[in-house]
Design a protein around this motif. Structure first.
Motif, PDB file in Angstrom:
ATOM      1  N   ASP A  89       0.809  -1.221   0.000  1.00  0.00           N
ATOM      2  CA  ASP A  89       0.000   0.000   0.000  1.00  0.00           C
ATOM      3  C   ASP A  89       0.840   1.268   0.000  1.00  0.00           C
ATOM      4  O   ASP A  89       0.314   2.377  -0.030  1.00  0.00           O
ATOM      5  N   GLY A  90       2.180   1.132   0.073  1.00  0.00           N
ATOM      6  CA  GLY A  90       3.059   2.290  -0.009  1.00  0.00           C
ATOM      7  C   GLY A  90       3.229   3.070   1.271  1.00  0.00           C
ATOM      8  O   GLY A  90       3.871   4.133   1.259  1.00  0.00           O
ATOM      9  N   ALA A  91       2.694   2.580   2.385  1.00  0.00           N
ATOM     10  CA  ALA A  91       2.761   3.322   3.642  1.00  0.00           C
ATOM     11  C   ALA A  91       3.340   2.431   4.744  1.00  0.00           C
ATOM     12  O   ALA A  91       2.625   1.594   5.293  1.00  0.00           O
ATOM     13  N   PRO A  92       4.613   2.600   5.089  1.00  0.00           N
ATOM     14  CA  PRO A  92       5.247   1.692   6.062  1.00  0.00           C
ATOM     15  C   PRO A  92       4.760   1.871   7.495  1.00  0.00           C
ATOM     16  O   PRO A  92       4.550   0.899   8.203  1.00  0.00           O
ATOM     17  N   SER A  93       4.596   3.118   7.945  1.00  0.00           N
ATOM     18  CA  SER A  93       4.278   3.346   9.356  1.00  0.00           C
ATOM     19  C   SER A  93       3.669   4.721   9.537  1.00  0.00           C
ATOM     20  O   SER A  93       3.782   5.603   8.676  1.00  0.00           O
ATOM     21  N   THR A  94       3.042   4.910  10.708  1.00  0.00           N
ATOM     22  CA  THR A  94       2.474   6.219  11.041  1.00  0.00           C
ATOM     23  C   THR A  94       3.563   7.262  11.196  1.00  0.00           C
ATOM     24  O   THR A  94       3.393   8.425  10.798  1.00  0.00           O
ATOM     25  N   ALA A  95       4.703   6.860  11.759  1.00  0.00           N
ATOM     26  CA  ALA A  95       5.802   7.809  11.958  1.00  0.00           C
ATOM     27  C   ALA A  95       6.294   8.369  10.627  1.00  0.00           C
ATOM     28  O   ALA A  95       6.513   9.582  10.481  1.00  0.00           O
ATOM     29  N   ILE A  96       6.463   7.490   9.635  1.00  0.00           N
ATOM     30  CA  ILE A  96       6.908   7.954   8.316  1.00  0.00           C
ATOM     31  C   ILE A  96       5.814   8.794   7.657  1.00  0.00           C
ATOM     32  O   ILE A  96       6.101   9.809   7.006  1.00  0.00           O
ATOM     33  N   ALA A  97       4.558   8.397   7.833  1.00  0.00           N
ATOM     34  CA  ALA A  97       3.450   9.183   7.271  1.00  0.00           C
ATOM     35  C   ALA A  97       3.464  10.606   7.835  1.00  0.00           C
ATOM     36  O   ALA A  97       3.304  11.577   7.086  1.00  0.00           O
ATOM     37  N   ARG A  98       3.665  10.731   9.123  1.00  0.00           N
ATOM     38  CA  ARG A  98       3.678  12.070   9.737  1.00  0.00           C
ATOM     39  C   ARG A  98       4.895  12.869   9.286  1.00  0.00           C
ATOM     40  O   ARG A  98       4.817  14.091   9.120  1.00  0.00           O
ATOM     41  N   ALA A  99       6.016  12.171   9.067  1.00  0.00           N
ATOM     42  CA  ALA A  99       7.200  12.868   8.563  1.00  0.00           C
ATOM     43  C   ALA A  99       6.973  13.408   7.150  1.00  0.00           C
ATOM     44  O   ALA A  99       7.616  14.385   6.745  1.00  0.00           O
ATOM     45  N   ARG A 100       6.047  12.781   6.406  1.00  0.00           N
ATOM     46  CA  ARG A 100       5.727  13.243   5.056  1.00  0.00           C
ATOM     47  C   ARG A 100       4.567  14.241   5.046  1.00  0.00           C
ATOM     48  O   ARG A 100       4.118  14.675   4.000  1.00  0.00           O
ATOM     49  N   GLY A 101       4.031  14.559   6.245  1.00  0.00           N
ATOM     50  CA  GLY A 101       2.977  15.552   6.345  1.00  0.00           C
ATOM     51  C   GLY A 101       1.568  15.004   6.401  1.00  0.00           C
ATOM     52  O   GLY A 101       0.606  15.749   6.170  1.00  0.00           O
ATOM     53  N   PHE A 102       1.407  13.696   6.730  1.00  0.00           N
ATOM     54  CA  PHE A 102       0.087  13.084   6.809  1.00  0.00           C
ATOM     55  C   PHE A 102      -0.197  12.648   8.246  1.00  0.00           C
ATOM     56  O   PHE A 102       0.707  12.242   8.973  1.00  0.00           O
ATOM     57  N   ARG A 103      -1.462  12.711   8.630  1.00  0.00           N
ATOM     58  CA  ARG A 103      -1.813  12.403  10.023  1.00  0.00           C
ATOM     59  C   ARG A 103      -1.758  10.911  10.310  1.00  0.00           C
ATOM     60  O   ARG A 103      -1.406  10.504  11.415  1.00  0.00           O
ATOM     61  N   THR A 104      -2.153  10.094   9.327  1.00  0.00           N
ATOM     62  CA  THR A 104      -2.227   8.655   9.550  1.00  0.00           C
ATOM     63  C   THR A 104      -1.553   7.901   8.415  1.00  0.00           C
ATOM     64  O   THR A 104      -1.329   8.447   7.326  1.00  0.00           O
ATOM     65  N   VAL A 119      -1.136   7.792 -19.947  1.00  0.00           N
ATOM     66  CA  VAL A 119      -1.080   6.335 -19.881  1.00  0.00           C
ATOM     67  C   VAL A 119      -2.386   5.814 -19.304  1.00  0.00           C
ATOM     68  O   VAL A 119      -2.800   6.238 -18.215  1.00  0.00           O
ATOM     69  N   GLU A 120      -3.031   4.912 -20.012  1.00  0.00           N
ATOM     70  CA  GLU A 120      -4.243   4.275 -19.513  1.00  0.00           C
ATOM     71  C   GLU A 120      -3.882   2.923 -18.919  1.00  0.00           C
ATOM     72  O   GLU A 120      -3.207   2.113 -19.572  1.00  0.00           O
ATOM     73  N   ALA A 121      -4.325   2.682 -17.698  1.00  0.00           N
ATOM     74  CA  ALA A 121      -3.973   1.426 -17.023  1.00  0.00           C
ATOM     75  C   ALA A 121      -5.036   1.061 -16.002  1.00  0.00           C
ATOM     76  O   ALA A 121      -5.657   1.942 -15.390  1.00  0.00           O
ATOM     77  N   GLN A 122      -5.228  -0.225 -15.840  1.00  0.00           N
ATOM     78  CA  GLN A 122      -6.024  -0.740 -14.732  1.00  0.00           C
ATOM     79  C   GLN A 122      -5.081  -0.947 -13.552  1.00  0.00           C
ATOM     80  O   GLN A 122      -4.053  -1.621 -13.694  1.00  0.00           O
ATOM     81  N   CYS A 123      -5.405  -0.376 -12.401  1.00  0.00           N
ATOM     82  CA  CYS A 123      -4.534  -0.477 -11.224  1.00  0.00           C
ATOM     83  C   CYS A 123      -5.173  -1.374 -10.179  1.00  0.00           C
ATOM     84  O   CYS A 123      -6.340  -1.198  -9.815  1.00  0.00           O
ATOM     85  N   ILE A 124      -4.400  -2.323  -9.690  1.00  0.00           N
ATOM     86  CA  ILE A 124      -4.849  -3.276  -8.669  1.00  0.00           C
ATOM     87  C   ILE A 124      -3.831  -3.250  -7.533  1.00  0.00           C
ATOM     88  O   ILE A 124      -2.624  -3.245  -7.772  1.00  0.00           O
ATOM     89  N   CYS A 125      -4.307  -3.225  -6.301  1.00  0.00           N
ATOM     90  CA  CYS A 125      -3.408  -3.234  -5.144  1.00  0.00           C
ATOM     91  C   CYS A 125      -3.678  -4.465  -4.286  1.00  0.00           C
ATOM     92  O   CYS A 125      -4.818  -4.693  -3.858  1.00  0.00           O
ATOM     93  N   LEU A 126      -2.650  -5.272  -4.066  1.00  0.00           N
ATOM     94  CA  LEU A 126      -2.805  -6.441  -3.194  1.00  0.00           C
ATOM     95  C   LEU A 126      -2.931  -6.024  -1.738  1.00  0.00           C
ATOM     96  O   LEU A 126      -3.431  -6.797  -0.912  1.00  0.00           O
ATOM     97  N   GLY A 127      -2.453  -4.825  -1.394  1.00  0.00           N
ATOM     98  CA  GLY A 127      -2.746  -4.243  -0.088  1.00  0.00           C
ATOM     99  C   GLY A 127      -1.874  -4.667   1.070  1.00  0.00           C
ATOM    100  O   GLY A 127      -2.204  -4.373   2.221  1.00  0.00           O
ATOM    101  N   TYR A 128      -0.754  -5.340   0.812  1.00  0.00           N
ATOM    102  CA  TYR A 128       0.127  -5.690   1.926  1.00  0.00           C
ATOM    103  C   TYR A 128       0.838  -4.437   2.434  1.00  0.00           C
ATOM    104  O   TYR A 128       1.116  -3.505   1.675  1.00  0.00           O
TER     105      TYR A 128
END
Length: 332
Positions: A63-78, A99-108
């Motif tokens: 999902d591209g988001a390792p942790s809350t700490a890194i999210a906050r360092a990038r300016g996001f609350r969660t 670019v046209e594409a179908q995007c699917i995320c496995l969500g890990y």
């Protein structure tokens, strides 16, 4: 010249001989599935060629988001808000590149893809059979990032497992060796040479526009040149061995995981997928140990004094396991 410096020079010489310049994208006119670890990897390593596919599906493992700490360092609350922002950035990048594409995320969860190899392989092989791509493009096994290496594992095992058998290619990312970071090069050029795709000035400008859409990742995307992209048919990687001698990139950067533990999880996962019931318990134990290492790393960043006893316990367990494996191999 040291042995390590000689190995680096020899690898660079092989790369110069093996790589062949080409203006023809291997993706041209094909139904392509790109399997990337994070939203932005497909643009970083193959963004100039994505528009050449006649049909494009992008599968993100994490999902591209390792942790809350890194999210906050990038300016996001969660962490969830950070993950949503990265997917939004990807959609903007695809629009910028037309670019046209179908995007699917496995969500890990970002940084934990190695803990879900069994389920990831099953889900990805089902997607391959459903979408039936002509070519699957993914990361090389190069030790630059353990999510990239885990994605390489998922694709190699999923292509073997699927009924439909597409061509399997990989894109050069980055790896660290000899104190330097190497961009758009394969760590193991002795396996198969790469095809260097030289992007035109118009393609370079379009790729730069796409990369500029990843505002939360500018600290990374600005490091990458946009003149070339390097692809090759994916070799049959042997994940029993590391891709390079010495510390890998994610070990040198203290990302919280080590190569030997990662490879043990991979091999046990492969045995389980092959039907070995006896591998389930060791796999669960290895996954638990890997999770503990990643947890300890996050704790060390937040609460160093609290994390220290856990680190000592994990080091003791790892040393005991290594000793048992060594005695077992000596007996054999």
């Amino acid at each position: 010249m040291s042995l390590e410096s000689f190995a680096v020079a020899e690898r660079e010489e092989k790369l110069q001989v093996a790589a062949v310049s080409s203006d023809l994208s291997p993706l041209a006119g094909l139904n392509v599935m790109v399997v990337a670890a994070h939203p932005d990897d497909e643009v970083l390593f193959a963004g100039g060629q994505l528009g050449n596919a006649c049909k494009l599906t992008i599968v993100h493992v994490t999902d591209g988001a390792p942790s809350t700490a890194i999210a906050r360092a990038r300016g996001f609350r969660t962490r969830r808000a950070y993950s949503r922002a990265r997917r939004k950035e990807l959609r903007a990048a695809l629009r910028a590149g037309e670019v046209e594409a179908q995007c699917i995320c496995l969500g890990y969860r970002d940084g934990r893809s190695c803990l879900s190899i069994v389920s990831g392989v099953r889900r990805l092989s089902d997607l391959i059979d459903r979408i039936r791509p002509d070519l699957v493009l993914t990361h090389a096994y190069d030790g630059g990032h353990y999510d990239h290496d885990s994605t390489a594992v998922l694709v190699q095992l999923a292509v073997r497992r699927a009924v439909h058998t597409p061509a399997s290619w990989e894109m050069a990312g980055y790896y660290e060796e000899g104190g330097r970071t190497h961009f758009y090069r394969f760590a193991r050029v002795d396996q198969l040479p790469g095809v260097i795709v030289q992007l035109t000035p118009a393609e370079q400008g379009r790729k730069r526009l796409m990369l500029d859409c990843f505002a939360s990742q500018r600290h990374l995307t600005d490091q990458f040149p946009v003149e070339i992209e390097v692809l090759r048919p994916a070799p049959a990687h042997d994940f029993r061995y590391p891709p390079l001698v010495g510390k890998l990139g994610y070990e040198a950067n203290e990302a919280g995981a080590d190569s030997s533990s990662w490879r043990r999880v991979v091999l046990l996962s492969e045995h389980v997928l092959q039907g070995s019931k006896s591998s389930w318990l060791p796999l669960i134990a290895s996954v638990a140990l890997m999770y503990a290492m990643l947890f300890s790393h996050r704790m060390r960043l937040r609460h160093p004094r609290v994390a220290r006893p856990f680190e000592l316990l994990f080091i003791t367990v790892c040393c005991a396991n290594d000793g048992r494996r060594k005695r077992h191999s000596d007996l054999r």
